[in-house]
Design a protein around this motif. Structure first.
Motif, mmCIF file in Angstrom:
data_model
loop_
_atom_site.group_PDB
_atom_site.id
_atom_site.type_symbol
_atom_site.label_atom_id
_atom_site.label_comp_id
_atom_site.label_asym_id
_atom_site.label_seq_id
_atom_site.Cartn_x
_atom_site.Cartn_y
_atom_site.Cartn_z
ATOM 1 N N HIS A 42 0.859 -1.174 0.000
ATOM 2 C CA HIS A 42 0.000 0.000 0.000
ATOM 3 C C HIS A 42 0.893 1.222 0.000
ATOM 4 O O HIS A 42 1.821 1.321 0.803
ATOM 5 C CB HIS A 42 -0.906 -0.025 1.232
ATOM 6 C CG HIS A 42 -2.055 0.908 1.163
ATOM 7 N ND1 HIS A 42 -2.795 1.104 0.024
ATOM 8 C CD2 HIS A 42 -2.600 1.719 2.087
ATOM 9 C CE1 HIS A 42 -3.758 1.985 0.263
ATOM 10 N NE2 HIS A 42 -3.649 2.377 1.504
ATOM 11 N N ALA A 68 -0.461 6.011 3.819
ATOM 12 C CA ALA A 68 -1.027 5.760 5.144
ATOM 13 C C ALA A 68 -2.234 6.666 5.303
ATOM 14 O O ALA A 68 -2.101 7.882 5.346
ATOM 15 C CB ALA A 68 0.003 6.046 6.229
ATOM 16 N N PRO A 85 -7.649 6.277 9.308
ATOM 17 C CA PRO A 85 -8.707 5.265 9.265
ATOM 18 C C PRO A 85 -10.142 5.800 9.321
ATOM 19 O O PRO A 85 -10.984 5.333 8.543
ATOM 20 C CB PRO A 85 -8.381 4.351 10.447
ATOM 21 C CG PRO A 85 -6.890 4.461 10.568
ATOM 22 C CD PRO A 85 -6.590 5.910 10.257
ATOM 23 N N THR A 113 -12.625 5.122 6.141
ATOM 24 C CA THR A 113 -13.853 4.347 6.323
ATOM 25 C C THR A 113 -15.048 5.137 5.814
ATOM 26 O O THR A 113 -15.930 4.593 5.141
ATOM 27 C CB THR A 113 -14.032 3.961 7.800
ATOM 28 O OG1 THR A 113 -12.841 3.286 8.248
ATOM 29 C CG2 THR A 113 -15.233 3.054 8.000
ATOM 30 N N TYR A 153 -13.144 -7.980 7.561
ATOM 31 C CA TYR A 153 -12.326 -8.319 6.401
ATOM 32 C C TYR A 153 -12.542 -9.773 6.021
ATOM 33 O O TYR A 153 -12.729 -10.632 6.874
ATOM 34 C CB TYR A 153 -10.845 -8.082 6.695
ATOM 35 C CG TYR A 153 -10.560 -6.689 7.184
ATOM 36 C CD1 TYR A 153 -10.609 -5.610 6.308
ATOM 37 C CD2 TYR A 153 -10.263 -6.440 8.517
ATOM 38 C CE1 TYR A 153 -10.368 -4.318 6.747
ATOM 39 C CE2 TYR A 153 -10.010 -5.150 8.966
ATOM 40 C CZ TYR A 153 -10.063 -4.093 8.084
ATOM 41 O OH TYR A 153 -9.825 -2.826 8.517
ATOM 42 N N THR A 171 -6.559 1.216 5.586
ATOM 43 C CA THR A 171 -6.826 1.087 7.016
ATOM 44 C C THR A 171 -8.195 1.663 7.350
ATOM 45 O O THR A 171 -8.630 2.647 6.744
ATOM 46 C CB THR A 171 -5.742 1.791 7.851
ATOM 47 O OG1 THR A 171 -5.618 3.139 7.400
ATOM 48 C CG2 THR A 171 -4.396 1.094 7.699
ATOM 49 N N HIS A 172 -8.872 1.032 8.311
ATOM 50 C CA HIS A 172 -10.246 1.380 8.651
ATOM 51 C C HIS A 172 -10.445 1.313 10.158
ATOM 52 O O HIS A 172 -9.660 0.687 10.862
ATOM 53 C CB HIS A 172 -11.213 0.384 7.985
ATOM 54 C CG HIS A 172 -10.992 0.234 6.520
ATOM 55 N ND1 HIS A 172 -10.045 -0.622 5.997
ATOM 56 C CD2 HIS A 172 -11.577 0.849 5.465
ATOM 57 C CE1 HIS A 172 -10.052 -0.520 4.683
ATOM 58 N NE2 HIS A 172 -10.964 0.354 4.332
#
Length: 151
Positions: free
Chosen positions: A9, A12, A15, A19, A81, A122-123
């Protein structure tokens, strides 16, 4: 179970804002049939997402977008996930935003029963962690509708 190896990825994300990007994409597609955005800039201080639309949403529609996101947040939906191979991809998941060299194994991100998409970002763990979401501005230029938001 060991987590499968996915593509690297290159950024960064924050999150909560990332989301909400998922929630906004699903809401926009449900309201306007525009698909997921191909142009987003997600940051801690402010984030922005663009969608091609034939006309600018009305003020009432923009209010409805924000209200819908706040309702989804309030439901406390889990963010989970699932790992699948490309040949076992559910029919409601598009790969059009993924790079050509995407790994054979994909990570699907599910937000309750509201959204699912392939993503390596990221979440948060639950939508109830998304505090103080608000649309701070919108614009419409040359067929592109932009939402700027904060979480």
């Amino acid at each position: 179970m060991q987590e499968p190896t996915l593509n690297d990825h290159n950024k960064a994300e924050y999150p909560p804002a990332h989301t909400v990007e998922h929630l906004l994409n699903q809401t926009m597609d449900r309201m306007f049939g525009c698909g997921r955005s191909k142009n987003a800039h997600i940051e801690r201080k402010k984030s922005k997402i663009n969608w091609p639309l034939p006309s600018c949403p009305t003020p009432e529609q923009i209010t409805q977008i924000e209200t819908t996101i706040k309702e989804i947040i309030a439901k406390g939906l889990p963010v989970t996930y699932e790992y699948v191979t490309r040949d076992n991809l559910p029919s409601d998941v598009s790969l059009e935003k993924l790079p050509d060299d995407v790994s054979e194994t994909l990570r699907l991100v599910r937000i309750g029963d509201y959204d699912v998409c392939a993503c390596i970002g990221t979440h948060v763990e639950n939508t109830n962690q998304l505090k103080d979401f608000r649309i701070t501005s919108t614009s419409y230029n040359d067929g592109i509708f932009r939402i700027v938001y904060k979480v």
